[in-house]
Design a protein around this motif. Structure first.
Motif, PDB file in Angstrom:
ATOM      1  N   ALA A 156       0.861  -1.206   0.000  1.00  0.00           N
ATOM      2  CA  ALA A 156       0.000   0.000   0.000  1.00  0.00           C
ATOM      3  C   ALA A 156       0.888   1.244   0.000  1.00  0.00           C
ATOM      4  CB  ALA A 156      -0.912  -0.023   1.217  1.00  0.00           C
ATOM      5  N   TYR A 157       0.265   2.401   0.225  1.00  0.00           N
ATOM      6  CA  TYR A 157       0.892   3.724   0.058  1.00  0.00           C
ATOM      7  C   TYR A 157       1.207   3.915  -1.424  1.00  0.00           C
ATOM      8  CZ  TYR A 157       1.516   3.444   5.161  1.00  0.00           C
ATOM      9  OH  TYR A 157       1.325   3.302   6.507  1.00  0.00           O
ATOM     10  N   LYS A 158       0.136   3.819  -2.235  1.00  0.00           N
ATOM     11  CA  LYS A 158       0.277   3.939  -3.685  1.00  0.00           C
ATOM     12  C   LYS A 158       0.888   5.300  -4.035  1.00  0.00           C
ATOM     13  CE  LYS A 158      -2.521   3.218  -7.863  1.00  0.00           C
ATOM     14  NZ  LYS A 158      -1.662   2.210  -8.492  1.00  0.00           N
ATOM     15  N   GLY A 159       1.856   5.274  -4.925  1.00  0.00           N
ATOM     16  CA  GLY A 159       2.494   6.527  -5.344  1.00  0.00           C
ATOM     17  C   GLY A 159       3.707   6.881  -4.499  1.00  0.00           C
ATOM     18  N   SER A 160       3.910   6.181  -3.397  1.00  0.00           N
ATOM     19  CA  SER A 160       5.147   6.455  -2.644  1.00  0.00           C
ATOM     20  C   SER A 160       5.902   5.152  -2.329  1.00  0.00           C
ATOM     21  CB  SER A 160       4.871   7.270  -1.377  1.00  0.00           C
ATOM     22  OG  SER A 160       3.999   6.600  -0.494  1.00  0.00           O
ATOM     23  N   LEU A 161       5.457   4.386  -1.337  1.00  0.00           N
ATOM     24  CA  LEU A 161       6.243   3.223  -0.911  1.00  0.00           C
ATOM     25  C   LEU A 161       5.830   1.918  -1.604  1.00  0.00           C
ATOM     26  CD1 LEU A 161       6.175   3.970   2.960  1.00  0.00           C
ATOM     27  CD2 LEU A 161       7.991   4.538   1.346  1.00  0.00           C
ATOM     28  N   ASP A 190      -4.385  -0.364  -4.080  1.00  0.00           N
ATOM     29  CA  ASP A 190      -5.314   0.126  -5.108  1.00  0.00           C
ATOM     30  C   ASP A 190      -6.724   0.275  -4.549  1.00  0.00           C
ATOM     31  OD1 ASP A 190      -3.860   0.574  -7.589  1.00  0.00           O
ATOM     32  OD2 ASP A 190      -3.362  -1.551  -7.458  1.00  0.00           O
ATOM     33  N   MET A 191      -7.159  -0.736  -3.789  1.00  0.00           N
ATOM     34  CA  MET A 191      -8.498  -0.636  -3.172  1.00  0.00           C
ATOM     35  C   MET A 191      -8.579   0.600  -2.280  1.00  0.00           C
ATOM     36  SD  MET A 191      -9.240  -4.524  -1.865  1.00  0.00           S
ATOM     37  CE  MET A 191     -10.862  -4.510  -1.150  1.00  0.00           C
ATOM     38  N   ILE A 192      -7.531   0.792  -1.480  1.00  0.00           N
ATOM     39  CA  ILE A 192      -7.536   1.906  -0.526  1.00  0.00           C
ATOM     40  C   ILE A 192      -7.535   3.228  -1.281  1.00  0.00           C
ATOM     41  CG2 ILE A 192      -6.167   3.072   1.270  1.00  0.00           C
ATOM     42  CD1 ILE A 192      -5.168   0.190   2.071  1.00  0.00           C
ATOM     43  N   ASP A 193      -6.689   3.311  -2.292  1.00  0.00           N
ATOM     44  CA  ASP A 193      -6.578   4.542  -3.078  1.00  0.00           C
ATOM     45  C   ASP A 193      -7.922   4.927  -3.685  1.00  0.00           C
ATOM     46  OD1 ASP A 193      -4.543   6.400  -3.937  1.00  0.00           O
ATOM     47  OD2 ASP A 193      -5.022   5.739  -5.983  1.00  0.00           O
ATOM     48  N   LEU A 212     -12.756   3.869   7.371  1.00  0.00           N
ATOM     49  CA  LEU A 212     -13.687   3.231   6.437  1.00  0.00           C
ATOM     50  C   LEU A 212     -13.014   2.900   5.101  1.00  0.00           C
ATOM     51  CD1 LEU A 212     -16.873   5.332   7.277  1.00  0.00           C
ATOM     52  CD2 LEU A 212     -16.434   2.931   7.850  1.00  0.00           C
ATOM     53  N   ALA A 213     -12.035   3.715   4.711  1.00  0.00           N
ATOM     54  CA  ALA A 213     -11.342   3.463   3.434  1.00  0.00           C
ATOM     55  C   ALA A 213     -10.491   2.187   3.521  1.00  0.00           C
ATOM     56  CB  ALA A 213     -10.457   4.651   3.068  1.00  0.00           C
ATOM     57  N   GLN A 214     -10.063   1.867   4.734  1.00  0.00           N
ATOM     58  CA  GLN A 214      -9.182   0.695   4.887  1.00  0.00           C
ATOM     59  C   GLN A 214      -9.923  -0.400   5.637  1.00  0.00           C
ATOM     60  OE1 GLN A 214      -5.071   1.068   5.668  1.00  0.00           O
ATOM     61  NE2 GLN A 214      -4.976   3.255   5.263  1.00  0.00           N
ATOM     62  N   CYS A 215     -11.054  -0.812   5.089  1.00  0.00           N
ATOM     63  CA  CYS A 215     -11.871  -1.830   5.748  1.00  0.00           C
ATOM     64  C   CYS A 215     -11.109  -3.165   5.801  1.00  0.00           C
ATOM     65  CB  CYS A 215     -13.192  -2.000   5.008  1.00  0.00           C
ATOM     66  SG  CYS A 215     -12.960  -2.480   3.299  1.00  0.00           S
ATOM     67  N   GLU A 216     -11.627  -4.078   6.600  1.00  0.00           N
ATOM     68  CA  GLU A 216     -10.948  -5.360   6.840  1.00  0.00           C
ATOM     69  C   GLU A 216     -10.564  -6.078   5.541  1.00  0.00           C
ATOM     70  OE1 GLU A 216     -13.205  -8.015   9.324  1.00  0.00           O
ATOM     71  OE2 GLU A 216     -11.629  -9.525   9.375  1.00  0.00           O
ATOM     72  N   LEU A 217     -11.455  -5.993   4.529  1.00  0.00           N
ATOM     73  CA  LEU A 217     -11.187  -6.715   3.273  1.00  0.00           C
ATOM     74  C   LEU A 217      -9.907  -6.261   2.590  1.00  0.00           C
ATOM     75  CD1 LEU A 217     -14.387  -7.285   1.078  1.00  0.00           C
ATOM     76  CD2 LEU A 217     -12.684  -8.960   1.861  1.00  0.00           C
ATOM     77  N   ALA A 222      -5.030  -8.564   0.624  1.00  0.00           N
ATOM     78  CA  ALA A 222      -3.585  -8.428   0.381  1.00  0.00           C
ATOM     79  C   ALA A 222      -2.803  -9.518   1.115  1.00  0.00           C
ATOM     80  CB  ALA A 222      -3.112  -7.049   0.816  1.00  0.00           C
ATOM     81  N   THR A 223      -3.253  -9.864   2.310  1.00  0.00           N
ATOM     82  CA  THR A 223      -2.550 -10.905   3.074  1.00  0.00           C
ATOM     83  C   THR A 223      -2.617 -12.239   2.322  1.00  0.00           C
ATOM     84  OG1 THR A 223      -3.122  -9.780   5.112  1.00  0.00           O
ATOM     85  CG2 THR A 223      -2.433 -12.065   5.327  1.00  0.00           C
TER      86      THR A 223
END
Ligand code: URP
Ligand code: ZN
Ligand code: ZN
Length: 462
Positions: A156-161, A190-193, A212-217, A222-223
């Motif tokens: 995650a951290y799209k566009g940076s890490l 991508d989902m989070i973004d 809410l943007a980073q829901c459990e799914l 990703a795991t």
């Protein structure tokens, strides 16, 4: 300097017994009954009524980290000193590669942050943000010559890490080939973004929407994907800051195919929950990734610790002051992600875990020290109480009560994520390599005492 510690209850990941300890030249040289009748030491510390624990190891910190346009509020001096106050004698921090650059450069930069500053001992993982040819070429030497034997990828951290799956596969393969352990921040960038963009477009800008943007799914997916990629490559892996039931179930499934996977969680996911996001902008204090979850996830994580599915508790200490958090007052996506926690991990785990009967004392030692030492190539120098090991020791009063507060903590963040928590159990004295580092809340060592620890390669049989 020689020190005798007498009358304490020694606790390791395997045992609890009463014995004295003799420390010479920074190492434990004798363990036995009534050592003071045989040996004369320059100093005797009476530990009657106290537990003697191995110095805790925090496998996940971000000191002096440049992130989201700012820098984490603790450097290696203030961060490792706060850690020592809480019984953590070693931290493993993340050196982070800049895109388009190499790994040695990142390690040189982070070594520069730590050298001459760290009060406690430290090591590094190396976060790969761009798997280029230089990274591929440098990785073997990073392991064998520089003693950095674990790597990290951000999904995650799209566009940076963040790196994509193709790069992740290449990194997994290269780690597998050279005996590196790969850890991962497993959430779907991508989902989070997309969800962040959708909330912002609807004018939903408070910290509640970070959650809410980073829901459990986003974490569960990703795991599972990461574990499949690792399985394909046969590389041992470590999942940092796992927070929820869905993600842990993916791990459970992976273990059924005998996959080697280690899991870390953090005190915040064991103690706090997402109801804190209902506090308006105050909730920025707990804006971190992944976010806090629900009560059912907390219970899953405690069960995971008991069952051995979760092996370590790190802090993910990444502190930002309230002024730094203000950057995101009108847009949750600009709030620097991270939370302070380096100081109180052991006391929180004791209070919430041991005192409340969720885990035993041996498990406390295992998840706060021994397992990190074993997984990350520091055992038996660190992570246990044994003849020949570094005399990194914590004298701990399991009965003393105290309140956790920003008014009394030692790190530089101007708030505590656990403000007002009444802990049962307190760190009284801490020794680092046979030197008294902390005594009754006062530091006895300073800047530059901490040493860099070159680590051994991951050994699946250790
Ligand atoms: O929010 C967090 N956890 N900040 C630190 C970086 C990371 O993801 O570990
Ligand atoms: Zn992370
Ligand atoms: Zn982190």
């Amino acid at each position: 300097m020689s020190i005798l510690i007498t009358g304490g209850d020694i606790v390791t990941a395997a045992d609890r017994y009463q014995a004295d300890l003799l420390i010479e030249n920074g190492k434990i040289t004798r363990i036995g009954l009534d050592l003071s009748s045989i040996f004369v030491a320059e100093r005797v510390i009476d530990a009657t009524g106290l537990l003697v624990l191995p110095g805790a190891i925090d496998p996940h910190t971000h000191l002096d980290m440049p992130f989201m346009g700012t820098r984490s509020a603790d450097d290696f001096e203030s961060g490792t000193l706060a850690a020592l106050h809480g019984g953590t004698t070693t931290v493993i921090d993340f050196a982070i590669q800049s895109k388009g650059h190499g790994l040695n450069e990142a390690l040189d930069t982070w070594s520069g942050f730590a050298e001459g500053r760290a009060v406690g001992d430290y090591a590094f993982h190396l976060a790969v943000t761009d798997f280029n040819d230089q990274v591929s070429a440098e990785l073997p030497g990073i392991i064998t010559r520089r003693g950095v034997t674990s790597f990290k990828a951000f999904m995650a951290y799209k566009g940076s890490l963040m790196i994509d799956d193709r790069q992740l596969l290449l990194l997994l393969e290269q780690c597998g080939r050279h005996g590196g352990l790969l850890s991962v921040h497993a959430t779907n960038g991508d989902m989070i973004d997309q969800r962040v963009a959708a909330f912002r477009a609807q004018g939903k800008t408070s910290p509640l929407y970070h959650w809410l943007a980073q829901c459990e799914l986003t974490e569960e997916e990703a795991t599972g994907r990461f574990l499949d990629l690792a399985h394909l490559c046969g590389t041992p892996v470590y999942i940092v800051h796992l927070t929820c039931e869905g993600a842990l179930n993916k791990v459970r499934n992976a273990t059924k195919r005998n996959q080697q996977v280690f899991v870390e969680t953090c005190p915040q996911y064991l103690l706090l929950d997402a109801s804190l996001y209902e506090r308006g902008f105050e909730a920025a204090k707990w804006v971190m990734s992944p976010p806090l979850r629900l009560a059912k996830d907390r219970e899953t994580l405690w069960a995971g610790l008991r069952q051995g599915l979760v092996q370590t508790v790190g802090t993910d200490h990444c502190p930002f002051t309230l002024a730094q958090k203000e950057t995101g007052r009108n847009d949750f996506s600009k709030i620097p992600n991270g939370m302070p926690g380096i100081e109180h991990r052991l006391e929180l785990l004791h209070s919430e875990g041991v005192v409340k009967g969720r885990i035993g004392l041996q498990k406390l030692v295992e998840v706060s020290s021994t397992n990190a030492a074993r997984i990350f190539g520091l055992f038996p120098q660190k992570g246990t109480i044994a003849v020949g090991s570094d005399a990194d020791l914590v004298l701990f009063d399991p009965r003393e009560e105290h309140e956790i507060s920003a008014a009394t903590h030692h790190h530089r963040c101007d708030y505590s994520a656990f403000e007002g928590y009444r802990a049962t159990g307190r760190v009284k004295t801490v020794l680092l390599r046979g030197t008294v580092a902390i005594e009754n809340g006062t530091a006895k060592i300073g800047k530059g005492f901490g040493r860099y620890l070159a680590r051994n390669q991951f050994n699946p049989n250790r």
